[in-house]
Design a protein around this motif. Structure first.
Motif, PDB file in Angstrom:
ATOM      1  N   GLY A  69       1.136  -1.255  -0.325  1.00 60.75           N
ATOM      2  CA  GLY A  69       0.006  -0.410  -0.209  1.00 60.75           C
ATOM      3  C   GLY A  69       0.735   1.096   0.103  1.00 60.75           C
ATOM      4  O   GLY A  69       2.585   1.364   0.368  1.00 60.75           O
ATOM      5  N   ARG A  70       0.021   2.556  -0.221  1.00 61.22           N
ATOM      6  CA  ARG A  70       0.748   3.838  -0.199  1.00 61.22           C
ATOM      7  C   ARG A  70      -0.044   4.975   0.565  1.00 61.22           C
ATOM      8  O   ARG A  70       0.625   5.528   0.561  1.00 61.22           O
ATOM      9  CB  ARG A  70       0.662   3.952  -1.869  1.00 61.22           C
ATOM     10  N   HIS A  71      -0.353   4.021   2.227  1.00 65.27           N
ATOM     11  CA  HIS A  71      -1.446   4.961   2.589  1.00 65.27           C
ATOM     12  C   HIS A  71      -0.448   5.967   3.042  1.00 65.27           C
ATOM     13  O   HIS A  71      -0.428   7.119   4.250  1.00 65.27           O
ATOM     14  CB  HIS A  71      -2.508   4.476   3.384  1.00 65.27           C
ATOM     15  N   LEU A  72       1.177   5.549   3.685  1.00 66.82           N
ATOM     16  CA  LEU A  72       2.258   6.181   4.564  1.00 66.82           C
ATOM     17  C   LEU A  72       3.086   7.105   3.269  1.00 66.82           C
ATOM     18  O   LEU A  72       4.606   6.988   3.735  1.00 66.82           O
ATOM     19  CB  LEU A  72       3.019   4.938   5.242  1.00 66.82           C
ATOM     20  N   GLN A  73       3.301   6.819   1.965  1.00 64.55           N
ATOM     21  CA  GLN A  73       4.147   7.018   1.297  1.00 64.55           C
ATOM     22  C   GLN A  73       4.997   8.642   1.271  1.00 64.55           C
ATOM     23  O   GLN A  73       3.823   9.244   1.638  1.00 64.55           O
ATOM     24  CB  GLN A  73       3.716   7.054   0.025  1.00 64.55           C
ATOM     25  N   ARG A  74       5.691   8.608   1.432  1.00 59.56           N
ATOM     26  CA  ARG A  74       5.937   9.928   1.408  1.00 59.56           C
ATOM     27  C   ARG A  74       6.700  10.671  -0.136  1.00 59.56           C
ATOM     28  O   ARG A  74       6.709   9.604  -0.857  1.00 59.56           O
ATOM     29  CB  ARG A  74       7.767   9.937   2.130  1.00 59.56           C
ATOM     30  N   TYR A  75       6.309  12.149  -0.070  1.00 61.67           N
ATOM     31  CA  TYR A  75       5.952  12.867  -1.395  1.00 61.67           C
ATOM     32  C   TYR A  75       7.042  14.062  -1.271  1.00 61.67           C
ATOM     33  O   TYR A  75       7.288  14.257  -0.415  1.00 61.67           O
ATOM     34  CB  TYR A  75       4.537  12.623  -1.731  1.00 61.67           C
ATOM     35  N   ASP A  76       7.579  14.560  -2.129  1.00 63.73           N
ATOM     36  CA  ASP A  76       8.441  15.543  -1.716  1.00 63.73           C
ATOM     37  C   ASP A  76       7.437  16.408  -2.364  1.00 63.73           C
ATOM     38  O   ASP A  76       6.585  16.405  -2.588  1.00 63.73           O
ATOM     39  CB  ASP A  76       9.235  16.046  -2.922  1.00 63.73           C
ATOM     40  N   ILE A  77       8.223  18.043  -2.290  1.00 64.44           N
ATOM     41  CA  ILE A  77       6.834  19.365  -2.474  1.00 64.44           C
ATOM     42  C   ILE A  77       6.873  19.304  -3.724  1.00 64.44           C
ATOM     43  O   ILE A  77       5.835  19.968  -3.823  1.00 64.44           O
ATOM     44  CB  ILE A  77       8.360  21.014  -2.085  1.00 64.44           C
ATOM     45  N   ARG A  78       7.404  19.001  -4.655  1.00 59.97           N
ATOM     46  CA  ARG A  78       6.479  18.975  -6.187  1.00 59.97           C
ATOM     47  C   ARG A  78       6.169  17.162  -6.057  1.00 59.97           C
ATOM     48  O   ARG A  78       5.106  17.619  -7.519  1.00 59.97           O
ATOM     49  CB  ARG A  78       7.815  18.702  -7.216  1.00 59.97           C
ATOM     50  N   GLY A  79       5.011  17.076  -5.279  1.00 56.75           N
ATOM     51  CA  GLY A  79       4.676  15.693  -5.381  1.00 56.75           C
ATOM     52  C   GLY A  79       5.394  14.283  -6.764  1.00 56.75           C
ATOM     53  O   GLY A  79       4.279  13.767  -6.582  1.00 56.75           O
ATOM     54  N   ARG A  80       6.026  14.606  -6.350  1.00 57.84           N
ATOM     55  CA  ARG A  80       7.013  13.594  -6.796  1.00 57.84           C
ATOM     56  C   ARG A  80       7.339  12.040  -5.934  1.00 57.84           C
ATOM     57  O   ARG A  80       7.956  12.751  -4.533  1.00 57.84           O
ATOM     58  CB  ARG A  80       8.963  13.782  -6.951  1.00 57.84           C
ATOM     59  N   ARG A  81       6.951  11.260  -5.627  1.00 57.02           N
ATOM     60  CA  ARG A  81       7.263  10.058  -5.058  1.00 57.02           C
ATOM     61  C   ARG A  81       8.038   9.484  -4.374  1.00 57.02           C
ATOM     62  O   ARG A  81       8.988   9.624  -5.443  1.00 57.02           O
ATOM     63  CB  ARG A  81       6.314   8.468  -5.122  1.00 57.02           C
ATOM     64  N   GLN A  82       8.867   9.372  -3.159  1.00 57.58           N
ATOM     65  CA  GLN A  82       9.860   9.537  -2.986  1.00 57.58           C
ATOM     66  C   GLN A  82      10.131   7.693  -2.395  1.00 57.58           C
ATOM     67  O   GLN A  82       9.225   7.278  -1.842  1.00 57.58           O
ATOM     68  CB  GLN A  82      10.435  10.295  -2.133  1.00 57.58           C
TER      69      GLN A  82
END
Length: 180
Positions: free
Chosen positions: A13-26
């Protein structure tokens, strides 16, 4: 898809996924490595660098373990977790090799990827994604040839450069220069 092995389970799942300030998945990953000692002669042992590559879940090529960096873990915890889940190895996560922006081959989106070296201390017989991936130890040169991602090849080049520099410094300490 969840795979359990020896009490280990892959996160999904991706519910805890981090994204940077540009909305890019980290995403974070490791280049697992070790030194294989070979006997060139009775007095001369050679340490050869080997790296561990894994098969893609989609079966298209080889790569280094990587996956999502989640909000409840540090970047090095995420790198270590992904390497354990996908490659079944544990070790020492070392300082970051760099970060790369890349476009997903599957989704029409950009990602921010961070790579770390992982000096392998333990290789497990069973790991969460054992049934979905193959793992192969090979030389850095061979890994560069088979790796399917340009940014992972650059991370490998950074690792090889770092380790070569460290080895050179160790040799210089052992063999001081003498002036005539």
């Amino acid at each position: 898809m969840v795979a359990a092995a020896a009490g280990l389970v892959s996160r999904t799942g991706r519910h805890l996924q981090r994204y940077d300030i540009r909305g890019r998945r980290q995403v974070v990953g490791c280049i697992p490595y070790r030194y294989k000692t070979t006997n060139k002669s009775a007095l001369d042992n050679i340490e050869e660098l080997e790296v561990l590559v894994i098969s893609s879940q989609k079966g298209k090529g080889m790569l280094f373990p990587k996956g999502g960096w989640e909000t409840d873990e540090s970047i090095t915890e995420a790198a270590s977790r992904e390497t354990l889940e996908e490659a079944g190895v544990r070790g020492i996560v070392q300082s970051e090799l760099g970060s790369w922006s890349f476009k997903s081959k599957t989704y029409d989106t950009f990602y921010e990827g961070y790579m770390f070296p992982l000096l392998v201390k333990e290789q497990l017989e069973f790991w969460p994604e054992k049934n979905f991936r193959q793992r192969v130890w090979m030389s850095a040169h061979e890994a560069r040839e088979v790796c399917q991602h340009w940014w992972m090849k650059e991370a490998l080049d950074a690792l090889v450069g770092r380790l070569s520099s460290q080895k050179k410094q160790q040799i210089e300490k052992v063999m001081p220069c003498s002036l005539s």
